[in-house]
Each structure stands twice: as structure tokens, then as C-alpha cells.
Motif scaffolding. Structure first.
Motif, PDB file in Angstrom:
ATOM      1  N   ASP A  53       3.342   2.720 -11.916  1.00  0.00           N
ATOM      2  CA  ASP A  53       4.248   3.509 -11.054  1.00  0.00           C
ATOM      3  C   ASP A  53       5.337   4.159 -11.459  1.00  0.00           C
ATOM      4  OD1 ASP A  53       1.990   3.388  -9.202  1.00  0.00           O
ATOM      5  OD2 ASP A  53       2.799   1.611  -8.674  1.00  0.00           O
ATOM      6  N   CYS A  84       8.679   2.289  -7.834  1.00  0.00           N
ATOM      7  CA  CYS A  84       7.979   1.791  -6.903  1.00  0.00           C
ATOM      8  C   CYS A  84       8.927   0.902  -5.866  1.00  0.00           C
ATOM      9  CB  CYS A  84       7.100   0.718  -7.663  1.00  0.00           C
ATOM     10  SG  CYS A  84       5.779  -0.010  -6.796  1.00  0.00           S
ATOM     11  N   THR A 120       5.736   5.253  -5.380  1.00  0.00           N
ATOM     12  CA  THR A 120       5.033   4.469  -4.489  1.00  0.00           C
ATOM     13  C   THR A 120       5.697   3.564  -3.686  1.00  0.00           C
ATOM     14  OG1 THR A 120       3.196   4.277  -6.345  1.00  0.00           O
ATOM     15  CG2 THR A 120       2.942   2.598  -5.044  1.00  0.00           C
ATOM     16  N   SER A 130       2.739  -2.201  -4.303  1.00  0.00           N
ATOM     17  CA  SER A 130       1.897  -3.050  -3.585  1.00  0.00           C
ATOM     18  C   SER A 130       2.416  -4.229  -2.971  1.00  0.00           C
ATOM     19  CB  SER A 130       0.745  -3.317  -4.429  1.00  0.00           C
ATOM     20  OG  SER A 130       1.246  -3.951  -5.539  1.00  0.00           O
ATOM     21  N   LYS A 176       2.730   7.739  -2.768  1.00  0.00           N
ATOM     22  CA  LYS A 176       1.473   6.931  -2.857  1.00  0.00           C
ATOM     23  C   LYS A 176       2.083   5.795  -1.883  1.00  0.00           C
ATOM     24  CE  LYS A 176      -2.050   4.516  -5.276  1.00  0.00           C
ATOM     25  NZ  LYS A 176      -2.807   4.435  -6.647  1.00  0.00           N
ATOM     26  N   LYS A 192       0.481   2.115  -0.776  1.00  0.00           N
ATOM     27  CA  LYS A 192      -0.586   0.995  -0.978  1.00  0.00           C
ATOM     28  C   LYS A 192      -0.463   0.268   0.201  1.00  0.00           C
ATOM     29  CE  LYS A 192       0.048   0.929  -5.943  1.00  0.00           C
ATOM     30  NZ  LYS A 192       0.272   0.287  -7.292  1.00  0.00           N
ATOM     31  N   ARG A 232      -1.668  -2.797   2.173  1.00  0.00           N
ATOM     32  CA  ARG A 232      -2.153  -4.056   2.044  1.00  0.00           C
ATOM     33  C   ARG A 232      -2.688  -4.633   3.244  1.00  0.00           C
ATOM     34  NH1 ARG A 232      -0.935  -6.618  -2.909  1.00  0.00           N
ATOM     35  NH2 ARG A 232      -2.430  -8.297  -2.277  1.00  0.00           N
ATOM     36  N   TRP A 234      -4.982  -1.055  -0.155  1.00  0.00           N
ATOM     37  CA  TRP A 234      -4.919  -1.578  -1.342  1.00  0.00           C
ATOM     38  C   TRP A 234      -5.204  -3.230  -1.245  1.00  0.00           C
ATOM     39  CZ3 TRP A 234      -3.895   0.549  -6.038  1.00  0.00           C
ATOM     40  CH2 TRP A 234      -3.492  -0.194  -7.038  1.00  0.00           C
ATOM     41  N   GLN A 289      -6.000  -5.082  -4.040  1.00  0.00           N
ATOM     42  CA  GLN A 289      -5.984  -5.849  -5.312  1.00  0.00           C
ATOM     43  C   GLN A 289      -5.149  -7.218  -5.093  1.00  0.00           C
ATOM     44  OE1 GLN A 289      -2.953  -4.528  -8.415  1.00  0.00           O
ATOM     45  NE2 GLN A 289      -4.520  -4.649  -9.902  1.00  0.00           N
TER      46      GLN A 289
END
Length: 419
Positions: free
Chosen positions: A237, A240, A276, A279, A302, A304, A306, A334, A336
């Protein structure tokens, strides 16, 4: 308000630097030789400059070093042709209490470290180069070896240093400097207020060896940050917004809000996303991205989302954007490294008051607005937008998303909600 604050910070920084003594590292034993480690010599210069206040000057040449720790009343200036080159041996970066991936934990020092150094400045036009190739190769080799046994690697398993880590420091200026080839994140700001990053050139490669997790600028539990007139192209990113992750992250004192962020006049080259949220982010608000150009195939904005973290993203404006991108918006789950641990919490996200306006780009599509099942998304508006898109749709499942004067391929766009 943000611009006035940053102007005052800039003037203050210039005043501080102009009154401080210059310490040219070659006058104190540092050697212009990319194979000779200068860590001890440069650190002694920093320590000496901190006594009465001073600027550490990197002259033309290549100076190899491990982690450097700047102290109150010190600054860093890299003259034309100067390269401060990071060691590619992790032994040259001590393991210390730190902050990584939304959690307080021990991790390796960055190349440039400033902890509670109010008024700290880094200026160019020289270069800080992380010399990250050896770290990148080790990361991909480790990832590939785990794939053979059905395991996924985390970002922390292969030890890699960040390029800049600035923690608990206010009135910081990073200006006219080249930031290159970080081993890990490029610029990490944590618990800082009133930061100006201006006219910097931030890059890491996608090939021939991709530079993994080399975020351009990570803004982590910070307030009043301006990023202006920068070029950013990194293999993650570009900018971020962080602040914490996990089901209890919003309760922990080391985590917190990111607010009053201005990104203007920047150009975004290749990246995973231009800006972003996530995350690792629990609350971000009052973020403005304006008068920027995109030259990539990734999302402009973006989110993300969670499912293991409570998140609030609000009052975000994206205005006057031109160029080429992948999508205007990407709001998706998101997962991950999803980890609820033993918590019985059922986290969800709130996204509200998002405006994207005055955008003229070529893109793949308008994007996706599809969060987790419990996420609450409202008051997203697209206004005065003209795009040339390969796919004309917007994948959206929420009612409170509206369009006003939006054209796709020259045709007025009619939003079909709850697809």
C-alpha cells in the motif's frame, strides 16, 4: 486548518535547523565506502550533536550503516549525491520494544529511528536506501518453502528492518528526500502529531525481485499528518492508515484513532492500493485525499474490513483525482491472519460519510462495496465523476450509497443497489 498547522510546523522546523550546528559525518570518522560499516561512527556523531543541538550531514557518497538512533535536538540532512545505505544483515538492527502490525511487541530497529524526538527533521535531496534485496529474497524463499508443507507465512517470520520508524514525536518534517528499497515498511509513524511529509520520492520494486510489505507511509495512531507533493510507488500500500487489530484492540491504550490526515498533490505509481484503511485499524476519521494523480492498476481507496476487529472509518473525502487506476473503491472483507483468539466478541465495522468527487480516470471498474455480513455502511456518495471503464458496474450491497452526475464510458450511470 491542517494546512495552517503544517505551515507553522515547517517554519518551526526551518528555524530549529538554521540555528543548529552542522556535523558532517566524514569529519568524525565515517568513510565513503559502500562496503565499510559506519554505524558506530555515525551514531557517535548523533550523540555529539544531541548535546547542544545539531544536524547530521551526509555528504556526497555511499555510507553503509546499521540502525541509527536520533535523539532530541538532532536532525538529518542528506546532500546531493548522498546515499545512506542500510546493512543487509539483520544483526545490525537490534531487537527492541517496538510496534508492528497493529501490536506492541519486540521487533528489529529500523535504519532511521527517532523516539520522542520532537521537531525532528529529515531533509534531502539525498537518498536513504534500505538495500533490501537480501531480505526480499529470504522472504520469498521462506514463503515458498512453507507452501510445500501447506503453511502460510506471516510478514514477521523473516526478520527485516523498516527504513524509518518515528515514534512519539511531534512537529516532524520529512522533506525532499528519496526513500528507496526498504527491507520492510518504508516510513512508519506511530503516536505522532503534526507531521509533514513533503516532496519525497518513495519507491520499492515489483521486479525482478518484488519487495514484499514495503508500504510507502504507514500512519499508526497519529493526528494531523500531511503528505504533500510526493511520488509513491511500492510493492504494497502506498499510504496505509493503521491503529490496532484484534477483537480487544479498541480497549488497549497503545492503540487508537488516526485523524485529521491530508494527502494532496501526490502521484501514486504502482502499488497494492493508493490509500488503504487497514489491515490494522480500529478508528480513522477526517481524511482528505485531493488534487492527486494515479498511474497504476490498483484501488484508489481501499477498506480492509477485518471480521476480527471493531472498525470505524468516517468522514473521508476523495476529491479531484485524475489518471489511471484499477478501481475507485474497494471495500471488502479482509481475512488475512484472522484471529479471534479466545475472545467471544463479534466484531463489526462501521463505514460512513465517504465522498468521492470530481474524479476523471480510466479504470477497470468503479469497484466493490461489499463488507462482512455485520458491517454497517452508509452515506457513501459518488459525485461529478467521469470514468472510462472496462467493466461499467459497481458491485454494491448497501442502500445508502448514492451517485450524482456520474458518467461511465460517456453514459449516465444508474446505481443498482443491493446487488
Amino acid at each position: 486548518m491542517i494546512k495552517r498547522i503544517c505551515l507553522l510546523v515547517a517554519l518551526l522546523g526551518q528555524c530549529l535547523v538554521s540555528k543548529s550546528e552542522d556535523f558532517v559525518i566524514t569529519k568524525f570518522g565515517a568513510i565513503n565506502d559502500s562496503t565499510v560499516l559506519n554505524t558506530k561512527a555515525i551514531q557517535k556523531v548523533i550523540d555529539k550533536a544531541s548535546i547542544h543541538g545539531g544536524t547530521i550531514i551526509i555528504p556526497k557518497g555511499v555510507y553503509l550503516t546499521g540502525a541509527l538512533f536520533f535523539k532530541p535536538k538532532t536532525h538529518l540532512r542528506l546532500l546531493p549525491g548522498a546515499v545512506l545505505k542500510g546493512s543487509d544483515d539483520i544483526k545490525d538492527y537490534p531487537l527492541l520494544p517496538s510496534r508492528m502490525e497493529g501490536r506492541s511487541q519486540e521487533y528489529f530497529a529500523a535504519l532511521i529511528n527517532a523516539y520522542r524526538v520532537n521537531g525532528f527533521t529529515v531533509s534531502g535531496p539525498g537518498e536513504i536506501n534500505g538495500n533490501g534485496l537480501r531480505f526480499w529474497k529470504a522472504f520469498w524463499s521462506h514463503r515458498d518453502s512453507l507452501k510445500t508443507i501447506g503453511r502460510e507465512t506471516t510478514n514477521l517470520e523473516v526478520h527485516r528492518p523498516r527504513l524509518l520508524f518515528i515514534w512519539g514525536s511531534n512537529d516532524v518534517i520529512i522533506k525532499h528526500v528519496k526513500l528507496r528499497d526498504a527491507g520492510f515498511w518504508t516510513t512508519h509513524l506511530y503516536q505522532c502529531e503534526r507531521v509533514l511529509i513533503d516532496s519525497c520520492d518513495i519507491r520499492s520494486p515489483f521486479k525482478p525481485v518484488p519487495a514484499p510489505s514495503t508500504d510507502g507511509i504507514d500512519i499508526d495512531v497519529c493526528k494531523k499528518v500531511t503528505v504533500s507533493n510526493c511520488y509513491i510507488s511500492v510493492n504494497d500500500d502506498a499510504i496505509c492508515i493503521k491503529g490496532g487489530k484484534g477483537p480487544d484492540a479498541h480497549k488497549l491504550p497503545e492503540n487508537g484513532i488516526v485523524e485529521d490526515i491530508l494527502v494532496e498533490g501526490c502521484t501514486f505509481g504502482s502499488a497494492h492500493a493508493s490509500v488503504t484503511l487497514g489491515s490494522e485499524s480500529i478508528h480513522a476519521r477526517n481524511i482528505t485525499i485531493r488534487n492527486c494523480r494515479v498511474d497504476n492498476d490498483c484501488p484508489l481507496l481501499k477498506f480492509k474490513m477485518r471480521p476480527d476487529t471493531y472498525q470505524i472509518f468516517e468522514n473521508i473525502t476523495v476529491d479531484h483525482i485524475t489518471g489511471t487506476c484499477g478501481t475507485l473503491i474497494n471495500l471488502n472483507p479482509w481475512k488475512q491472519f484472522f484471529d479471534l483468539g479466545k475472545s467471544r466478541e463479534k466484531p463489526f465495522g462501521i463505514v460512513r460519510n465517504i465522498t468521492m468527487s470530481n474524479i476523471k480516470v480510466s479504470c477497470q471498474s468503479l469497484g466493490d462495496i461489499v463488507g462482512n455480513i455485520s458491517d454497517q455502511v452508509s452515506d457513501i456518495i459518488f459525485k461529478n465523476i467521469s470514468v472510462t471503464a472496462k467493466s461499467p458496474g459497481l458491485n454494491n450491497k448497501y442502500e445508502k450509497v448514492t451517485t450524482d452526475n456520474v458518467f461511465v464510458n460517456g453514459i449516465a450511470f444508474v446505481l443498482k443497489n443491493k446487488s
